[in-house]
Each structure stands twice: as structure tokens, then as C-alpha cells.
Design an enzyme around this catalytic site. Structure first.
Site, PDB file in Angstrom:
ATOM      1  N   HIS A 135      -0.891  12.074  -2.942  1.00 42.04           N
ATOM      2  CA  HIS A 135      -0.606  10.758  -3.515  1.00 42.04           C
ATOM      3  C   HIS A 135      -1.862   9.901  -3.613  1.00 42.04           C
ATOM      4  CE1 HIS A 135      -0.988   9.806   0.656  1.00 42.04           C
ATOM      5  NE2 HIS A 135      -0.977   8.521   0.375  1.00 42.04           N
ATOM      6  N   ASP A 136      -2.950  10.328  -2.942  1.00 43.55           N
ATOM      7  CA  ASP A 136      -4.171   9.526  -2.951  1.00 43.55           C
ATOM      8  C   ASP A 136      -5.101   9.977  -4.074  1.00 43.55           C
ATOM      9  OD1 ASP A 136      -3.820   7.600  -0.969  1.00 43.55           O
ATOM     10  OD2 ASP A 136      -4.257   9.037   0.628  1.00 43.55           O
ATOM     11  N   ASP A 139       0.829  -1.204   0.000  1.00 43.90           N
ATOM     12  CA  ASP A 139       0.000   0.000   0.000  1.00 43.90           C
ATOM     13  C   ASP A 139       0.873   1.267   0.000  1.00 43.90           C
ATOM     14  OD1 ASP A 139      -2.290   1.596   0.079  1.00 43.90           O
ATOM     15  OD2 ASP A 139      -2.424   1.537   2.264  1.00 43.90           O
ATOM     16  N   ARG A 177       3.020  13.154  10.018  1.00 42.35           N
ATOM     17  CA  ARG A 177       1.742  13.045   9.318  1.00 42.35           C
ATOM     18  C   ARG A 177       1.008  11.849   9.893  1.00 42.35           C
ATOM     19  NH1 ARG A 177      -0.503   9.784   5.529  1.00 42.35           N
ATOM     20  NH2 ARG A 177      -1.892  10.634   3.948  1.00 42.35           N
ATOM     21  N   ASP A 192      -1.385   9.278   9.906  1.00 43.03           N
ATOM     22  CA  ASP A 192      -2.108   8.628   8.811  1.00 43.03           C
ATOM     23  C   ASP A 192      -3.449   8.059   9.262  1.00 43.03           C
ATOM     24  OD1 ASP A 192      -2.136   7.394   6.119  1.00 43.03           O
ATOM     25  OD2 ASP A 192      -2.122   5.530   7.276  1.00 43.03           O
ATOM     26  N   GLN A 207      -3.037  -5.209   6.214  1.00 44.95           N
ATOM     27  CA  GLN A 207      -2.903  -4.097   7.170  1.00 44.95           C
ATOM     28  C   GLN A 207      -3.856  -4.352   8.326  1.00 44.95           C
ATOM     29  OE1 GLN A 207      -3.688  -1.364   3.921  1.00 44.95           O
ATOM     30  NE2 GLN A 207      -1.904  -0.139   4.466  1.00 44.95           N
ATOM     31  N   HIS A 256      -2.863   0.991  11.793  1.00 47.33           N
ATOM     32  CA  HIS A 256      -2.610  -0.430  11.541  1.00 47.33           C
ATOM     33  C   HIS A 256      -1.127  -0.675  11.348  1.00 47.33           C
ATOM     34  CE1 HIS A 256      -3.827   1.796   7.883  1.00 47.33           C
ATOM     35  NE2 HIS A 256      -2.659   1.380   7.454  1.00 47.33           N
ATOM     36  N   GLU A 304      -4.152  13.505   9.032  1.00 49.12           N
ATOM     37  CA  GLU A 304      -4.684  13.121   7.727  1.00 49.12           C
ATOM     38  C   GLU A 304      -6.094  12.582   7.984  1.00 49.12           C
ATOM     39  OE1 GLU A 304      -5.237  10.276   4.145  1.00 49.12           O
ATOM     40  OE2 GLU A 304      -4.647   9.525   6.091  1.00 49.12           O
ATOM     41  N   ARG A 328      -3.699   4.540  -8.236  1.00 48.90           N
ATOM     42  CA  ARG A 328      -3.159   5.763  -7.625  1.00 48.90           C
ATOM     43  C   ARG A 328      -1.707   5.976  -8.047  1.00 48.90           C
ATOM     44  NH1 ARG A 328      -4.489   4.872  -1.400  1.00 48.90           N
ATOM     45  NH2 ARG A 328      -3.787   2.799  -2.002  1.00 48.90           N
TER      46      ARG A 328
HETATM   47  C1  GLC Z   1      -3.963   6.996   4.153  1.00 47.44           C
HETATM   48  C2  GLC Z   1      -2.974   7.064   3.009  1.00 47.44           C
HETATM   49  C3  GLC Z   1      -3.353   6.068   1.959  1.00 47.44           C
HETATM   50  C4  GLC Z   1      -3.349   4.694   2.573  1.00 47.44           C
HETATM   51  C5  GLC Z   1      -4.207   4.645   3.845  1.00 47.44           C
HETATM   52  C6  GLC Z   1      -3.948   3.420   4.644  1.00 47.44           C
HETATM   53  O1  GLC Z   1      -5.234   7.355   3.791  1.00 47.44           O
HETATM   54  O2  GLC Z   1      -2.936   8.365   2.499  1.00 47.44           O
HETATM   55  O3  GLC Z   1      -2.476   6.122   0.868  1.00 47.44           O
HETATM   56  O4  GLC Z   1      -3.857   3.770   1.649  1.00 47.44           O
HETATM   57  O5  GLC Z   1      -3.942   5.726   4.710  1.00 47.44           O
HETATM   58  O6  GLC Z   1      -2.761   3.528   5.377  1.00 47.44           O
END
Ligand code: GLC
Length: 654
Positions: A405-406, A147, A292, A294, A262, A190, A336, A530
Site C-alpha cells: 500500500h506504500d 494516514d 504487522r 508498523d 501522529q 505512534h 515492517e 499513495r
Molecule cells: C508504515 C505504513 C505507512 C504509514 C507509516 C506511519 O510505514 O506502511 O503507510 O504511513 O507506517 O504509520
């Protein structure tokens, strides 16, 4: 204060003198006094959230002491250079609010292959005005699919393909010597199933008991899945994965919000929080300044909900922030949380009362509204939706961005759409059609991501340049459309550089890099489109950046200028309020910011492919606004400013 909380405070007061004596012993008089003072300042912000989450089941004074002792150990191990940074940041607490703050986001391997090569590219970043570098996931991921690095198997090691932890420290030091801050991801929700904690949990190691969540049959998973929307509906529907070795070998459904590899951590177990705290502090001591955080909205699970933004999630972030600040006050947290606008501001600590939580958060709503405005060629929905968002607490700030990046998920609420007389679902579908290039006059070359056949939902992949029409016009050899595409890209950046907060430039946008299809050749990436907007840096293209005759030169030069001018406008500090304005033409997104020292700033952006007219009378009373930067020559007739198609202006009081 509840009776229970009062008892926690009493129990804490009994422990405090011994703890403070240990602090002074461990850190010495000067550092120890600073640590003790920080502890006093943040104590309520530790005890109350810990009590809110774990009060029913755990001795909170004891938990708090264990947590503070983890912070103390980290403070003791903190390198001298970073302690000096702490000192500077405690004096200058607003450091991340300044208009000089400007971010750049890249994958190490795609930017410069290895961490060891990064220092030689710092000049390139400095040319753009970068003061904050977010290196995409770089900690040791699981082998195979990971991922994009968000499946971490060791938080204390760097992906060996990129280098070593020592290289990362060198990068942090090199950046710091140029007054730039390093940002990395902390994947909180995770770990990879290969992580030591997950393996220990599987084999029944008591140290990792209850670190993850599993159920023997589908009863509870089905109940949760009934209300939790899947993140990756096409290849990972539902939030659970069957694991034969779980539950002592009898097998179980393990909680996996994202991909099956995950595994969600169980934050209902306070040991998980403490373990994660230890990892974050360890990374802080390597020189990371911005974390950051996540996928934070997912941390706490509650039956009958969509599984997002639960009160406990906020309490956990508050406690973590306090504890990390205690040991490493130079660091900040960036949330995020890609959620609806009303759920977003609380991650900055705006609740019924302010509670310090994350210092920065992605302004997802601004990003979505910008793309929506370009597609509809109208800024009214944006003005309405952004205008109704709650102000952010003082001392916090947005990070603003055009592309990350998403994928882009269309967080346009039904309520906001209805205010325009639109149906939310139809508008979101229109945006998908438009950006995947299926809509009649679309200039975009994106692709649908995660189409959900059950709900009809989808999201969008594609680079900024591809979504702005640059890729399409190049392919068609249409010079006029190419200039429009460039103007569109610069327009988006003109908004995010001036809307308030730390703007993030996503690697490649400064050179208008198009979609990258090489990911299709890599089986570990091919199923996740992506990767099309995570291109490899094109250093040959970068070599053309100073030539204004080239595409790269046109884009790079204009973005560089945005940064240079931004640095001189005090009203673009992160923590002043943004107010949306109506300037008499719905094609124009207009906003004002005000700073007590510098006065007012007004930003204007015409999102349409046709000219717009701004009634300057509507800005009367905002002060003596002078042009600071614009896309075109200033043209005012009879108090009306002509804003050409996809043009922008920044105006400010001297
Ligand atoms: C966040 C990341 C994404 C990832 C997800 C799981 O949203 O930006 O790219 O797939 O977390 O970690």
C-alpha cells in the site's frame, strides 16, 4: 554477563516461586505448567533486552514481573478456541514456514465494504490459495485525515465505518475455520493525538506522564532534525510539531516522525512498553494471529543518528515478542522495516548472536530489486545485492511482495550501485523517471511521491498493473504491449512466490487493477497519491476471472497456478536458504533453494523484453532438475534453455 545483569537474575530468582504459584492458581495445572515452561524458555530473552534498555533507570526484576503478570492476565482471558490453536502451534512451530502459506492484503472497505461481508468472500480468497489475510488498518482512527488508518485513537475498537470488534472476531473465526490466519497492523511507534494516552499526557494525568516527547524550544529538535531524514518532506518536514497545549500548556515541540497528528510514543518510559503490550495481547485474544509491526525502525531516538534501527529498538521488539508468545504462542510478529539490506536481517533476530525478535519481515530489498531489474532489463544488480545479504536465522522467514500500500522507496545502496559502476543517486533518479513514465521508452504509469527538493529524492506510487505497462497498453489499445505487461506482472509474482518466504498478493493485482484516481475527490486523501495504488475492488472485473479471453482471466489464472504449484514444492518452505546463481546471461535472475527432504529448486526469471539463454551446464551438480512450471514451452538446444522475453521457469528435483 555484567555484574548488573547478574544482580537482576538473583532478584528474579527470589520472585519466581511466588509468581509461578500465582500462575498455577490463575491458569490451573495444565495451562499453568505450559505458561511456566514458556516463561522458563524465554526468560533470558526478556530479562536481557529489558535490562539493555531500562537497566540504568529501572528495577528490571520488578519490570519483568509486571510484564509477565500482564501476559498472565491475558493468558487467563484467552478464549478456549485460541488456546487450542496455541496447543497446535506449539506442536507445529513451523506452521508459517510451509509452502501452503500465501498471503493476501486488502483494505476491508475497499475489498468488501464492511467486516461483516468478509466471510462471504473467503471462497474467492481460497480460489487463489490464500492462507493468510492482512486486513489493512482497521482500528479506530482519528477523525479526518488518518494516514490510511495509521493514526489510531483506540486499539480496542474497530473503525465504526467497518463494523465492530465483534465483527472482527467473527472474521478471525471464519478464517480460522478455513485454516487461514488473520493479520492486522499494530501501530507501535505512534498514536493519534486524539488517543486517550495522548490526551491524558497533555492534561497532566500522572498515569500518562512521559508517554510522549516534547521540547520547549527548537534547540534539541533542531539537533535531531539535522540528522534524521524526513519521512514526508513535502507536507511534514522535520520530526516535530508545535503543540500549544503541550508541556502543561506552555507549548512544546512534540515528536511526530510521520504526520503532525501522529505522536511518537516515548519507549524510554517502560510504562509505554507495558501499555502497548496490553493492547497487543488484547488483540491476540480477539483472534489475530499475525501482527504487522508498523514502522518499527523508528521506535528509539538517538541524537546524532538517522533515528533508525537503534539497538534499543531491537531489544524492545525482542522483549515484546517474548511476552506476547508467553500468553499467545499461536501468534507471530512481522516486522515492517523498510530499511537498507544490512539493517533488515537483524529484525529477524540476526545479531552478533541470534535473539528471537520478529518471526517474519518484509523483503523490501527483493521488491526494490525486481522493479529495478525490469527498468534496466538486467538482473545483475539484483543478483549482486540479494546475493550479499546475510542469511536469516532458522525458524524465521521473509514475506515477499511485489507491491504494497506504500510508495516504493529506492533502497539501492550506493555500494551496490557502485558494484555495477553506477552512481547510486543517478540510478535512483533513473528509476523515478522510469516509473513516473518520464523516461523515453518507459511502459510505466506511476507518479512521484514525496519529492524532496533539497535532496532530489523521491519515491513512486502506482499499482503493479500500471507500473508493469498494462495501463499504458490498454490506453493505447496495443495488444502486444498488453501481453508483455501481463507477462511482466506474472514474472514478478513468479519470483516472489518462489524466492523463499510467505508471498503476499496485493489486492487487485490478481485482476490487474489499474491506478485509481477517485482519491482526488476526497479532501482527506487528495494530498497523498499513495491512494492511487489502493484501488476499490472491482467485483465486475473479478466476475471475469474464469474467462481466459479477458485480461482478468489471463492474470488470475496464472497467479492461481503459481500458488497451486508452490504448495507442492517443499523447497519453497520459508526457512531454507536462497542462493543467487549466475546462469551466463545477465538478463536472468536465477536462484536456488534446497530442502533436505525434497532436494533442490531453481527459479529462473528473464527480466528483459528480449530472449535470454540459460546455460544449463551451470546448473549441473544441482541434481536432476525437472520443469515444474514455466511461462512458455520448454526449449532446450545443446544444453541451452531459451527463456523468452519476460519468461520464467521453476525447476525442481522430483
Ligand atoms: C508504515 C505504513 C505507512 C504509514 C507509516 C506511519 O510505514 O506502511 O503507510 O504511513 O507506517 O504509520
Amino acid at each position: 554477563m555484567s555484574e548488573r545483569t547478574r544482580r537482576v537474575w538473583t532478584a528474579w530468582q527470589e520472585r519466581q516461586p511466588r509468581l509461578i504459584a500465582d500462575v498455577l492458581d490463575a491458569l490451573g495445572r495444565s495451562e499453568g505448567t505450559a505458561f511456566g515452561t514458556r516463561l522458563n524458555v524465554c526468560l533470558a530473552d526478556l530479562i536481557e533486552p529489558l535490562d539493555a534498555v531500562y537497566g540504568g533507570s529501572t528495577d528490571i526484576a520488578d519490570l519483568c514481573e509486571r510484564a509477565v503478570r500482564i501476559a498472565l492476565a491475558a493468558a487467563g482471558a484467552r478464549p478456549e478456541e485460541l488456546r487450542l490453536l496455541d496447543r497446535r502451534r506449539e506442536v507445529d512451530r513451523d506452521w508459517f514456514q510451509r509452502p501452503r502459506m500465501q498471503g493476501y492484503v486488502c483494505y476491508t472497505e475497499r475489498f468488501c465494504e464492511k467486516l461483516a461481508n468478509l466471510p462471504e468472500h473467503i471462497d474467492y480468497l481460497a480460489e487463489l490459495g490464500v492462507t493468510y489475510l492482512h486486513l489493512m488498518p482497521l482500528l479506530q482512527p482519528r477523525p479526518g485525515e488518518n494516514d490510511g488508518g495509521y493514526a489510531v485513537m483506540d486499539y480496542r475498537a474497530v473503525d465504526s465505518r467497518l463494523g465492530t470488534m465483534h465483527d472482527l472476531e467473527e472474521v478471525a473465526t471464519a478464517l480460522r475455520s478455513r485454516d487461514m490466519s488473520l493479520c492486522i497492523d499494530v501501530v507501535l511507534n505512534h498514536t493519534a493525538r486524539e488517543h486517550r494516552w495522548a490526551q491524558g499526557w497533555l492534561t497532566g494525568d500522572p498515569a500518562y506522564a512521559d508517554f510522549y516527547i516534547a521540547f520547549p524550544d527548537r534547540t534539541i529538535p533542531d539537533a535531531f532534525d539535522a540528522t534524521i531524514p524526513p519521512v514526508f518532506p513535502d507536507r511534514a518536514p522535520g520530526s516535530f510539531t508545535w503543540v500549544d497545549a503541550a508541556l502543561g500548556g506552555t507549548g512544546g515541540w512534540v515528536w511526530t516522525t510521520f504526520w503532525p497528528y501522529q505522536w511518537d510514543l516515548n519507549y524510554a518510559n517502560p510504562d509505554v512498553l507495558l501499555a502497548m503490550l496490553g493492547e497487543i495481547l488484547w488483540l491476540a485474544n480477539r483472534g489475530v494471529e499475525i501482527f504487522r509491526m508498523d514502522a518499527v525502525p523508528f521506535l528509539w531516538k538517538r541524537l546524532g543518528t538517522n533515528g533508525l534501527n537503534q539497538p534499543e529498538t531491537h531489544s524492545l521488539m525482542q522483549a515484546l515478542n517474548g511476552l506476547v508468545r508467553l500468553a499467545a504462542p499461536a501468534t507471530v510478529f512481522k516486522a515492517e522495516a523498510i530499511v537498507a539490506p544490512e539493517d533488515l536481517v537483524p529484525y529477524l533476530g540476526a545479531h552478533d548472536r541470534y535473539r528471537p525478535e520478529c518471526d517474519l519481515a518484509y523483503h523490501n530489498q527483493l521488491m526494490v530489486m525486481l522493479w529495478s531489474s525490469l527498468a534496466t532489463k538486467d538482473a545483475e544488480l539484483a543478483r549482486h545485492a540479494l546475493g550479499r545479504m546475510d542469511p536469516i536465522p532458522p525458524g524465521t522467514s521473509w514475506v515477499t511482495y511485489v507491491r504494497g500500500h506504500d510508495d516504493i522507496g529506492w533502497a539501492v545502496t550506493d555500494t551496490d550501485a557502485a558494484s555495477m559502476g553506477w552512481n547510486g543517486f543517478s540510478h535512483r533518479r533513473f528509476l523515478n523517471d522510469f516509473y513516473s513514465g518520464r523516461y523515453g521508452d518507459s511502459f510505466a504509469r506511476g507518479a512521484l511521491f514525496q519529492q524532496n527538493p533539497l535532496t532530489g529524492d523521491a519515491r513512486i506510487s502506482g499499482t503493479t498493473a500500471a507500473l508493469c505497462g498494462i495501463e499504458d497498453s490498454l490506453d493505447r489499445g496495443d495488444a502486444a504491449a498488453l501481453e508483455q505487461g501481463v507477462r511482466r506482472l506474472v514474472l514478478l509474482y513468479s519470483v516472489i512466490y518462489a524466492f523463499g518466504g510467505v508471498p503476499l498478493l496485493y489486492m487487485g493485482d490478481e485482476l490487474a487493477l489499474r491506478n485509481d484516481r477517485t482519491y482526488l475527490d476526497d479532501p482527506a486523501l487528495a494530498a497523498d497519491n499513495r491512494w492511487m495504488h489502493r484501488p476499490w475492488m472491482d467485483w465486475a472485473a473479478a466476475g471475469r476471472r474464469h474467462d481466459p479471453e479477458t485480461l482478468e482471466g489471463r492474470v488470475f489464472g496464472r497467479l492461481q497456478r503459481l500458488g497451486a504449484v508452490r504448495r507442492g514444492v517443499l523447497a519453497l518452505r520459508g526457512d531454507t536458504d536462497t542462493v543467487l546463481l549466475d546462469v551466463g546471461d545477465n538478463k536472468v535472475l536465477a536462484w536456488r533453494r534446497r530442502h533436505p527432504r525434497s532436494g533442490t529448486f531453481v527459479g529462473l526469471a528473464n527480466v528483459a523484453d528480449t530472449d535470454a539463454v540459460v546455460d544449463l551446464g551451470r546448473l549441473a551438480g544441482l541434481g536432476d532438475l525437472q520443469p515444474v512450471l514455466g511461462s512458455d514451452p520448454m526449449e532446450v538446444t545443446d544444453g541451452r534453455l531459451r527463456l523468452p522475453a519476460l519468461g520464467f521457469w521453476w525447476l525442481a528435483e522430483a
